[in-house]
Design an enzyme around this catalytic site. Structure first.
Site, short mmCIF file in Angstrom:
data_model
loop_
_atom_site.label_atom_id
_atom_site.label_comp_id
_atom_site.label_asym_id
_atom_site.label_seq_id
_atom_site.Cartn_x
_atom_site.Cartn_y
_atom_site.Cartn_z
N ALA A 32 0.81 -1.22 0.00
CA ALA A 32 0.00 0.00 0.00
C ALA A 32 0.84 1.27 0.00
CB ALA A 32 -0.93 -0.01 1.20
N ASP A 114 -5.66 -1.63 -6.49
CA ASP A 114 -6.12 -0.38 -7.10
C ASP A 114 -5.88 -0.28 -8.60
OD1 ASP A 114 -3.32 0.24 -7.26
OD2 ASP A 114 -3.40 1.15 -5.27
N HIS A 131 -3.56 -10.14 -4.19
CA HIS A 131 -4.75 -9.94 -3.36
C HIS A 131 -5.98 -9.54 -4.18
CE1 HIS A 131 -2.08 -9.23 0.44
NE2 HIS A 131 -2.19 -10.51 0.11
N CYS A 139 -19.36 -12.60 -7.77
CA CYS A 139 -20.42 -13.28 -7.03
C CYS A 139 -19.81 -14.43 -6.24
CB CYS A 139 -21.50 -13.79 -7.97
SG CYS A 139 -22.78 -14.75 -7.13
N CYS A 167 -27.56 -14.96 -10.42
CA CYS A 167 -28.10 -15.96 -9.50
C CYS A 167 -28.67 -15.39 -8.21
CB CYS A 167 -27.03 -17.00 -9.17
SG CYS A 167 -25.73 -16.40 -8.05
N ILE A 248 9.08 6.92 -0.85
CA ILE A 248 9.09 6.08 -2.04
C ILE A 248 9.08 6.91 -3.31
CG2 ILE A 248 7.73 4.38 -3.35
CD1 ILE A 248 6.82 3.29 -0.59
#
Length: 281
Positions: A32, A114, A131, A139, A167, A248
């Site tokens: 992150a 993201d 992730h 779904c 569904c 960073i």
């Protein structure tokens, strides 16, 4: 686990640059922290989402999400207001595009959901979203995937917990929540990228979430150097060959420029639009 060489410690920008220059197959693991300059807060830092509001973690826990409609309603409101929809790639993302174009990038494993690496111009074939992604809804019953903007339009229209259009099952973002298994193909490819590199660069990650954090050990155990760039100490610092605590957005372009001989920070203006593919502002 191999130990770091004597003298490795915070502020090793020069040493990290030398290791980057010598490397030919660099695998990057991002967390992150690389997206905070784009306006997306991290989770565990001093100003992190979960640091400020520990209850927010419930929205990322699959058991609570499935069993509690209120958690789902809160999650959909949070998705609608997520800062990523207005975010643009920053100089850190652009630097990794420059590293790829220099032919040094072996793989780009990201814990982020993201889509900013792809928006910056990274080859989607090299980006391993360990992730998952927030750009699609999934779904939990039939597995149907739908572009997230389509589902968020239903939320804006008044559906506080929009069911699957096929569904009627529960939908969530196509991300990996706590309690969910990672996709085996993505995990296998991530491990392969760690084992086949000669340097692993971990950027903006606390290295506390496994199995992503374990990629550092996989790389070092297979002979690679480890460079960690993170504002706070991590559990893998003792095995790192260089540790960089500098911001960073400044340090990563500097490291990549040592490899390419260029200033990759200048390529940020050439990045694509935000995660939705439309205007990011």
């Amino acid at each position: 686990m191999a130990a770091a060489p004597p003298g490795a410690g915070p502020g090793d920008v020069e040493r990290a640059g030398s290791l980057m220059v010598a490397a030919r197959r660099i695998t990057v693991l991002t967390g992150a922290g690389i997206s905070t300059d784009s306006g997306i807060p991290d989770f565990r830092g001093p100003q992190g989402v979960w640091t400020k509001d520990p209850a927010a973690a419930a929205m990322s826990t699959i058991g609570a999400y499935i069993s509690d409609p209120e958690v789902r309603r809160n999650a959909w409101r949070a998705r609608l207001a997520h800062p990523a929809w207005d975010a643009r790639p920053n100089a850190g993302h652009a630097a990794l595009v420059a590293l790829e174009r220099a032919g040094r990038l072996n793989g780009l494993v990201t814990q982020n959901i993201d889509g900013l690496h792809q928006a910056a111009g990274s080859d989607p074939a090299l980006v391993l979203e360990i992730h998952g992604t927030m750009l699609e809804a999934e779904c939990l019953s039939c597995g149907l995937r739908t572009p997230m903007p389509e589902v968020l339009a239903r939320v804006e229209a008044g559906e506080d917990d929009p069911p699957c259009p096929e569904c009627g099952g529960i939908q969530k973002s196509a991300t990996i929540s706590f309690g969910q298994a990672l996709r085996e193909d993505v995990l296998d490819a991530s491990v392969a990228a760690a084992r086949s590199c000669d340097l692993l660069l971990a950027v903006g990650t606390s290295l506390t979430v496994h199995p992503a954090a374990g990629l550092c050990g996989e790389a070092v155990d297979h002979g690679a150097r480890l460079v960690i760039m993170n504002a706070e100490p991590t559990p893998y610092d003792p095995m790192a060959h260089a540790i960089v605590r500098a911001p960073i957005g400044e340090a990563l372009p500097r490291l990549v420029s040592a490899v390419t001989g260029d200033d990759p920070g200048g390529s940020e203006d050439g990045a694509k639009d935000g995660p939705t593919g439309g205007p990011a502002g």
